[in-house]
Design a protein around this motif. Structure first.
Motif, PDB file in Angstrom:
ATOM      1  N   ILE A  53      -4.191   7.796   3.420  1.00 21.65           N
ATOM      2  CA  ILE A  53      -4.980   7.178   1.920  1.00 21.65           C
ATOM      3  C   ILE A  53      -5.256   5.720   2.405  1.00 21.65           C
ATOM      4  N   GLU A  54      -6.498   5.122   1.732  1.00 25.67           N
ATOM      5  CA  GLU A  54      -6.959   4.005   2.172  1.00 25.67           C
ATOM      6  C   GLU A  54      -6.768   2.837   0.923  1.00 25.67           C
ATOM      7  N   VAL A  55      -6.710   3.429  -0.204  1.00 27.19           N
ATOM      8  CA  VAL A  55      -6.516   2.611  -1.370  1.00 27.19           C
ATOM      9  C   VAL A  55      -5.506   3.230  -2.249  1.00 27.19           C
ATOM     10  N   VAL A  56      -4.650   2.593  -3.149  1.00 32.77           N
ATOM     11  CA  VAL A  56      -3.732   3.230  -3.929  1.00 32.77           C
ATOM     12  C   VAL A  56      -4.038   2.397  -5.267  1.00 32.77           C
ATOM     13  N   VAL A  57      -4.087   3.487  -6.287  1.00 34.11           N
ATOM     14  CA  VAL A  57      -4.484   3.190  -7.534  1.00 34.11           C
ATOM     15  C   VAL A  57      -3.319   3.617  -8.568  1.00 34.11           C
ATOM     16  N   PHE A  58      -2.959   2.254  -9.381  1.00 32.19           N
ATOM     17  CA  PHE A  58      -1.559   2.708 -10.310  1.00 32.19           C
ATOM     18  C   PHE A  58      -2.038   2.875 -11.713  1.00 32.19           C
ATOM     19  N   ASP A  59      -1.600   3.887 -12.394  1.00 27.64           N
ATOM     20  CA  ASP A  59      -1.538   3.699 -13.842  1.00 27.64           C
ATOM     21  C   ASP A  59      -0.596   2.568 -14.156  1.00 27.64           C
ATOM     22  N   VAL A  60      -0.997   2.023 -15.104  1.00 28.21           N
ATOM     23  CA  VAL A  60       0.206   0.731 -15.732  1.00 28.21           C
ATOM     24  C   VAL A  60       1.047   1.233 -16.909  1.00 28.21           C
ATOM     25  N   LEU A  61       0.452   1.415 -17.967  1.00 32.66           N
ATOM     26  CA  LEU A  61       1.460   1.513 -19.228  1.00 32.66           C
ATOM     27  C   LEU A  61       2.364   2.675 -18.946  1.00 32.66           C
TER      28      LEU A  61
END
Length: 230
Positions: free
Chosen positions: A7-15
């Motif tokens: 993985i190069e970038v991690v994207v998080f949901d917030v709510l």
């Protein structure tokens, strides 16, 4: 289980994934209606959540023009106020911004800090740009960049929201990991070619037997260890 070390970038949901949305909204409702008991607060919270869900669905289905979460939250706050008999404009106005004051889960702040030292980290939220800015500051969440679905005038799980994250990451979707406590969120990310990781949270939307996410974790520390182990 699939490996997620490429993985190069991690994207998080917030709510719901990094902040405890129901607890924060409950606190806002209690502040506005201090004499309410737990059952009454829960009923008002359900009314708020139902309004938000219905209106975002109406927008997604083309039955309503896009409006951001600040407008929908103001509507929800007015609905709650009407049910509770609250008429003070200042009280209603403060209630409408309760979504900016949501508490982080216990592992969120330290976990993001730890991960951000190793990989680029993005937040991806349905919250409006302004609400997301204030929420991040209140909860102490560290991002390299926080993306609002408002940028594409849509709400998750619309595909253009996930494409926004992929385009921002600047790498193939199979090298972008979407992390969420909601299976519906991960299914939509998966449909755009993103890798997926489910993190268990109270009140989340757990995977079903037919879901095939890359990994499932009990908490953020476990996820970050898997991502940063070399």
């Amino acid at each position: 289980m699939a490996e997620i070390r490429d993985i190069e970038v991690v994207v998080f949901d917030v709510l719901g994934t990094l902040v405890d949305e129901p607890s924060g909204l409950r606190a806002g409702i209690r502040d506005a209606v201090p004499m309410s008991d737990d059952a009454a607060v829960d009923e008002l919270l359900t009314s708020w959540q139902q309004h938000v869900e219905i209106e975002q669905q109406r927008i997604s289905q083309g039955h309503r023009a896009y409006v951001n979460t600040e407008i929908i939250d103001r509507e929800a706050a007015q609905r709650v106020a009407d049910q509770a008999g609250v008429a003070d404009p200042a009280t209603i106005a403060r209630l409408a911004t309760a979504g900016r004051r949501l508490p982080p889960w216990g592992d969120s702040v330290a976990g993001l800090e730890r991960l951000a030292q190793q990989l680029p980290v993005l937040g991806l939220s349905n919250a409006s740009r302004t609400a997301l800015l204030r929420l991040n500051a209140h909860a102490g969440l560290r991002w390299h960049q926080a993306l609002s679905a408002e940028a594409v005038l849509a709400y998750k799980p619309a595909p253009e929201v996930y494409q926004l994250a992929i385009d921002t990451a600047g790498c193939p979707p199979e090298r972008v990991l979407m992390v969420a406590a909601h299976a519906w969120d991960l299914r939509a990310a998966q449909a755009r070619g993103m890798r997926t990781a489910y993190v268990q949270r109270p009140g989340g939307d757990p995977p079903t037997g037919s879901d095939d996410f890359d990994r499932r974790f009990d908490g953020l520390d476990e996820l970050i260890t898997a991502l940063t182990a070399r």
